[in-house]
Design a protein around this motif. Structure first.
Motif, mmCIF file in Angstrom:
data_model
loop_
_atom_site.group_PDB
_atom_site.id
_atom_site.type_symbol
_atom_site.label_atom_id
_atom_site.label_comp_id
_atom_site.label_asym_id
_atom_site.label_seq_id
_atom_site.Cartn_x
_atom_site.Cartn_y
_atom_site.Cartn_z
ATOM 1 N N ASP A 50 0.816 -1.210 0.000
ATOM 2 C CA ASP A 50 0.000 0.000 0.000
ATOM 3 C C ASP A 50 0.852 1.263 0.000
ATOM 4 O O ASP A 50 0.327 2.380 0.107
ATOM 5 C CB ASP A 50 -0.943 0.017 1.206
ATOM 6 C CG ASP A 50 -0.183 0.000 2.532
ATOM 7 O OD1 ASP A 50 1.039 -0.210 2.519
ATOM 8 O OD2 ASP A 50 -0.832 0.173 3.588
ATOM 9 N N GLY A 51 2.184 1.100 -0.127
ATOM 10 C CA GLY A 51 3.068 2.254 -0.168
ATOM 11 C C GLY A 51 3.363 2.867 1.179
ATOM 12 O O GLY A 51 3.966 3.946 1.256
ATOM 13 N N ILE A 52 2.959 2.203 2.258
ATOM 14 C CA ILE A 52 3.139 2.721 3.617
ATOM 15 C C ILE A 52 3.592 1.581 4.516
ATOM 16 O O ILE A 52 3.056 0.464 4.438
ATOM 17 C CB ILE A 52 1.825 3.326 4.163
ATOM 18 C CG1 ILE A 52 1.398 4.528 3.320
ATOM 19 C CG2 ILE A 52 1.976 3.744 5.627
ATOM 20 C CD1 ILE A 52 0.026 5.059 3.666
ATOM 21 N N LEU A 53 4.569 1.848 5.372
ATOM 22 C CA LEU A 53 4.979 0.876 6.386
ATOM 23 C C LEU A 53 4.190 1.158 7.655
ATOM 24 O O LEU A 53 4.448 2.143 8.358
ATOM 25 C CB LEU A 53 6.487 0.973 6.652
ATOM 26 C CG LEU A 53 7.436 0.583 5.515
ATOM 27 C CD1 LEU A 53 8.885 0.674 5.979
ATOM 28 C CD2 LEU A 53 7.135 -0.807 5.003
ATOM 29 N N ASN A 54 3.197 0.293 7.931
ATOM 30 C CA ASN A 54 2.423 0.468 9.157
ATOM 31 C C ASN A 54 3.217 -0.050 10.357
ATOM 32 O O ASN A 54 4.350 -0.522 10.222
ATOM 33 C CB ASN A 54 1.067 -0.230 9.048
ATOM 34 C CG ASN A 54 1.198 -1.699 8.676
ATOM 35 O OD1 ASN A 54 2.118 -2.379 9.144
ATOM 36 N ND2 ASN A 54 0.306 -2.192 7.827
ATOM 37 N N THR A 70 6.408 16.953 5.016
ATOM 38 C CA THR A 70 4.942 17.004 5.037
ATOM 39 C C THR A 70 4.320 15.690 4.592
ATOM 40 O O THR A 70 3.240 15.315 5.060
ATOM 41 C CB THR A 70 4.447 18.137 4.120
ATOM 42 O OG1 THR A 70 4.976 17.936 2.800
ATOM 43 C CG2 THR A 70 4.917 19.494 4.645
ATOM 44 N N ASP A 71 4.995 14.982 3.681
ATOM 45 C CA ASP A 71 4.446 13.727 3.152
ATOM 46 C C ASP A 71 5.266 12.518 3.582
ATOM 47 O O ASP A 71 5.273 11.495 2.907
ATOM 48 C CB ASP A 71 4.353 13.778 1.634
ATOM 49 C CG ASP A 71 5.690 14.156 0.982
ATOM 50 O OD1 ASP A 71 6.631 14.503 1.730
ATOM 51 O OD2 ASP A 71 5.780 14.121 -0.262
ATOM 52 N N GLY A 72 5.961 12.627 4.696
ATOM 53 C CA GLY A 72 6.753 11.493 5.186
ATOM 54 C C GLY A 72 5.944 10.478 5.950
ATOM 55 O O GLY A 72 6.341 9.315 6.071
ATOM 56 N N VAL A 73 4.776 10.903 6.476
ATOM 57 C CA VAL A 73 3.893 10.007 7.238
ATOM 58 C C VAL A 73 2.483 10.164 6.700
ATOM 59 O O VAL A 73 1.964 11.282 6.601
ATOM 60 C CB VAL A 73 3.938 10.323 8.748
ATOM 61 C CG1 VAL A 73 2.959 9.429 9.512
ATOM 62 C CG2 VAL A 73 5.349 10.139 9.294
ATOM 63 N N GLU A 74 1.858 9.051 6.342
ATOM 64 C CA GLU A 74 0.474 9.031 5.872
ATOM 65 C C GLU A 74 -0.264 7.880 6.533
ATOM 66 O O GLU A 74 0.279 6.776 6.648
ATOM 67 C CB GLU A 74 0.409 8.875 4.346
ATOM 68 C CG GLU A 74 0.912 10.083 3.567
ATOM 69 C CD GLU A 74 0.778 9.883 2.065
ATOM 70 O OE1 GLU A 74 0.173 8.852 1.665
ATOM 71 O OE2 GLU A 74 1.291 10.721 1.295
#
Length: 719
Positions: A216-220, A253-257
């Motif tokens: 998903d493009g994000i490391l949870n 600003t877009d390092g965490v989503e």
């Protein structure tokens, strides 16, 4: 001074034999020999020689657990040629200058650095450490003078000011020398541009995509903890995770989503580590994922040792298929059980090149849009494992199999089958992949036979481009309820020379064109020369059976040839159909490959042989009605007898069994029970006699039917 350190980049252990060398370079009277003596003896020597002898420091006394060789250089005792040899062997070079001598500082840039650069490769420069000695003689620092030099030469890792007399920063000097070898800054970071190098970004991007388990493009939090445990053998506490995210939020600003770390945030963290001098953190991550000092994946990581004895094949095991299934699900974003071209590109972004060409779509099953299906995806991996297991190990390495599955290497995904001779001796096999080589003259229909296995009729085959055709096709078949892979390989029609690969297979398929009178001759000659005395089972395929059958220009007809050589009769086949071609032939080929010792006497549908007649009788409507009527009668009789026995509450279980099995004994036991009356007892005995007879008849008929069916199945299995 020279410090050469050779280490195993996977386990981060240094080899004691080649160990490391620490080489000091510097002019006379700068104190380089004193530094070595103070480091070893932990006190300033009263008598300092011109050059210290070579010293080896064991791993257990060093901060990085690295065995190290320390070699001194003296201009008075050694020649320039000896210096050049030492430089070529060095892993790190410490250039020593005196902080109270400006000429020694100037000599760093005017003499030593140019000399070292001339003697080393531009692509593999040796890291340099500037060592300012005799800091006890001055009150000021030389760093203002050294910083411009460090900015000018990217090979300089760091600068350390020390004092051999006061033992100041001696151990730190040794630590930085080792760190420059184990965790060099050069491959990671460009100090002029103050950002990571493209090769480092590329490597960390692959690591991010491998660690992003749901794509998903994000490391949870779960993925971050898995990453942390994989690289550092310990998870992050919840508060530590939040602290990391807060650091990224403050700077990007877009390092965490969605409360997860994006790729930009992941790269920013590693840039921050490097800028703060903690590049060992980034190196630990890179080496855990298989990278060497040049940020290339290790050959030992991509190609682990795997021994394959002769006459054995390689297959993927269950855990490997589960891993590949998770990779497929990860990239099948639209959940249509097929990979679109965009999804295939996304899957292979962790590869340095595109491993699958356009021929893959004509090797495995695809959907109506030409996209590789889930079954085709697994089939292609099975094909790669069977034909080129080293290539399969490489691919699994790029996907991070050993890391995600927490295995020692990709070799854990491979099953090496036992020798085929053992399978023949035991008349059973545990293999799941069987190879069938297709031979025949040009134009006999070999390519069509391969494509028909993938469910494509003649109309669909005509749409395949010539440069996209494949000499292989693989799909699943079911033999006695077991799923097996059948690999078809089209052999080029070169009668004069067939290689060992052309002959090495589990079953041979000889294809001839019934409409071409010269087609069968090639099959007959190939069989007589290569397979007549072989134990490999063979099948003759009469392709294009929808066309007129021409008389073959050979001494024997195809049927007579097969009878003479004890082969199955030629199997008619065509792909010129409206629907997908029939796959019964492929199932028969797989069965022959699985059981080469078995003699399948009949493989036809001629409706004339004994086998076909028996099959037709067993499938006839009359026999079906008789069996249904027989079963209903048996069930009704059993139901009547069971109801009567249950109504007699005072009879014991033993008495009931004997009452059914023997009429006379039943009458005797019935009279011993308290009677309901003469008439009632008389009616019960009469019913009992009738029921017992029918029960015996039913049981006998049932046993006979079961035995007959078992014999039939046994005979059918042999065939």
């Amino acid at each position: 001074m020279r410090c050469l350190v050779c280490f195993d980049s996977v386990c981060l252990l240094l080899l004691a034999i080649v160990a490391g060398y620490w080489r000091s370079a510097g002019g006379a009277k700068v104190g380089k020999t004193s530094l070595i003596m103070s480091l070893v003896s932990e006190e300033f020597p009263d008598d300092v020689p011109l050059r210290a002898e070579e010293i080896t420091i064991p791993a257990d006394v060093t901060p990085e657990r690295v065995p190290t060789h320390i070699v001194d250089y003296s201009e008075a005792e050694q020649s320039d040629e000896q210096l050049y040899q030492e430089i070529s062997k060095a892993n790190v070079i410490c250039i020593v200058y005196s902080v109270n001598n400006k000429k020694s500082i100037e000599k760093v840039t005017s003499h030593w650095i140019p000399l070292i650069n001339d003697r080393t490769d531009k692509d593999s420069r040796v890291p340099l450490i500037l060592v300012g000695n005799k800091s006890d003689l001055v009150e000021h620092s030389s760093m203002e003078t050294i910083l411009p030099i460090m900015n000018q030469y990217s090979d300089i890792e760091t600068c350390v000011e020390c004092s051999a007399k006061n033992l100041k920063n001696i151990s730190e000097l040794f630590y930085y020398a080792q760190k420059a070898v184990l965790h060099p800054t050069g491959p990671l970071y460009c100090p002029e541009e103050k950002e990571m190098k493209p090769s480092c970004i590329k490597s960390l991007t692959r690591i991010f995509k491998v660690s992003d388990l749901d794509n998903d493009g994000i490391l949870n939090d779960k993925e971050l903890n898995f990453f942390q445990r994989t690289c550092f053998n310990m998870p992050l506490a919840p508060q530590a995770l939040e602290d990391v995210k807060n650091v990224v939020r403050k700077n990007m600003t877009d390092g965490v989503e969605d409360n997860g770390l994006t790729l930009k945030g992941f790269l920013f963290l590693h840039t921050l580590f490097i800028q703060r001098g903690r590049h060992e953190t980034t190196w630990t991550v890179l080496r855990r994922f298989g990278y060497d000092d040049d940020l290339e994946l290790h050959q030992e990581y991509l190609f682990p040792l795997l021994k394959i004895p002769a006459d054995c094949t390689t297959e993927l095991n269950h855990n490997a298929y589960l891993f590949l299934q998770s990779v497929f699900d990860k990239h099948d974003k639209d959940r249509d059980c097929a990979l679109s071209p965009e999804e295939v590109k996304d899957l292979f972004k962790v590869f340095p090149y595109m491993p699958w060409g356009p021929d893959v779509n004509n090797t495995v099953c695809t959907n109506d849009q030409g996209w590789i299906t889930y079954q085709g995806y697994l089939s292609q991996w099975t094909l790669t494992t069977y034909l080129d297991v080293q290539r399969c190990l490489e691919y699994l390495g790029y996907l991070g199999y050993s890391i995600i599955c927490e295995q020692e290497s990709q070799a854990a995904a491979i099953t090496v089958t036992r020798n085929k001779r053992i399978d023949l001796q035991k008349k059973q096999t545990q293999r799941s992949v069987f190879r069938c080589n297709i031979l025949g003259a040009r134009g006999s229909g070999k390519t069509s036979f391969l494509q028909a296995f993938l469910g494509r009729n003649l109309l669909k085959q005509r749409k395949i481009r010539e440069d996209h055709k494949s000499f292989y096709s693989i799909n699943t078949t079911y033999v006695y309820g077991q799923e097996k892979y059948l690999l078809l390989h089209e052999v080029m029609p070169d009668f004069d020379f067939l290689s060992e690969e052309d002959l090495a297979c589990d079953v041979v398929c000889l294809v001839y064109d019934v409409n071409n009178p010269r087609s069968f001759e090639y099959c007959a000659k190939v069989y007589k020369q290569y397979f007549m005395d072989s134990k490999t089972p063979c099948m003759m395929i009469a392709s294009k059976s929808d066309l007129h059958e021409a008389r073959q220009h050979y001494s024997l007809t195809p049927l007579d040839f097969c009878r003479k050589n004890k082969l199955h009769p030629p199997q008619p086949w065509t792909c010129n159909t409206v629907d997908a071609p029939n796959k019964d032939l492929y199932t028969k080929l797989t069965t022959m490959a699985m059981y080469p010792h078995a003699k399948l006497r009949c493989m036809c549908t001629c409706n004339r042989c004994t086998f076909c007649i028996c099959q037709n009788i067993l499938r006839s409507q009359l026999l079906t009605n008789i069996k249904a009527r027989f079963y209903s009668v048996v069930l009704n009789r059993l139901h009547d007898v069971g109801a009567y026995l249950l109504a007699d509450e005072e009879c014991s279980l033993i008495q009931q069994v004997h009452a059914i099995s023997n009429v006379e004994e039943s009458i005797y036991m019935e009279s011993s029970v308290q009677p309901y009356g003469p008439q009632a007892r008389h009616m019960a005995q009469a019913d009992l006699k009738s029921s017992t007879f029918w029960l015996r008849a039913s049981v006998g008929a049932t046993v006979f039917a079961v035995l007959g069916f078992a014999m039939y199945r046994a005979i059918l299995k042999q065939r």
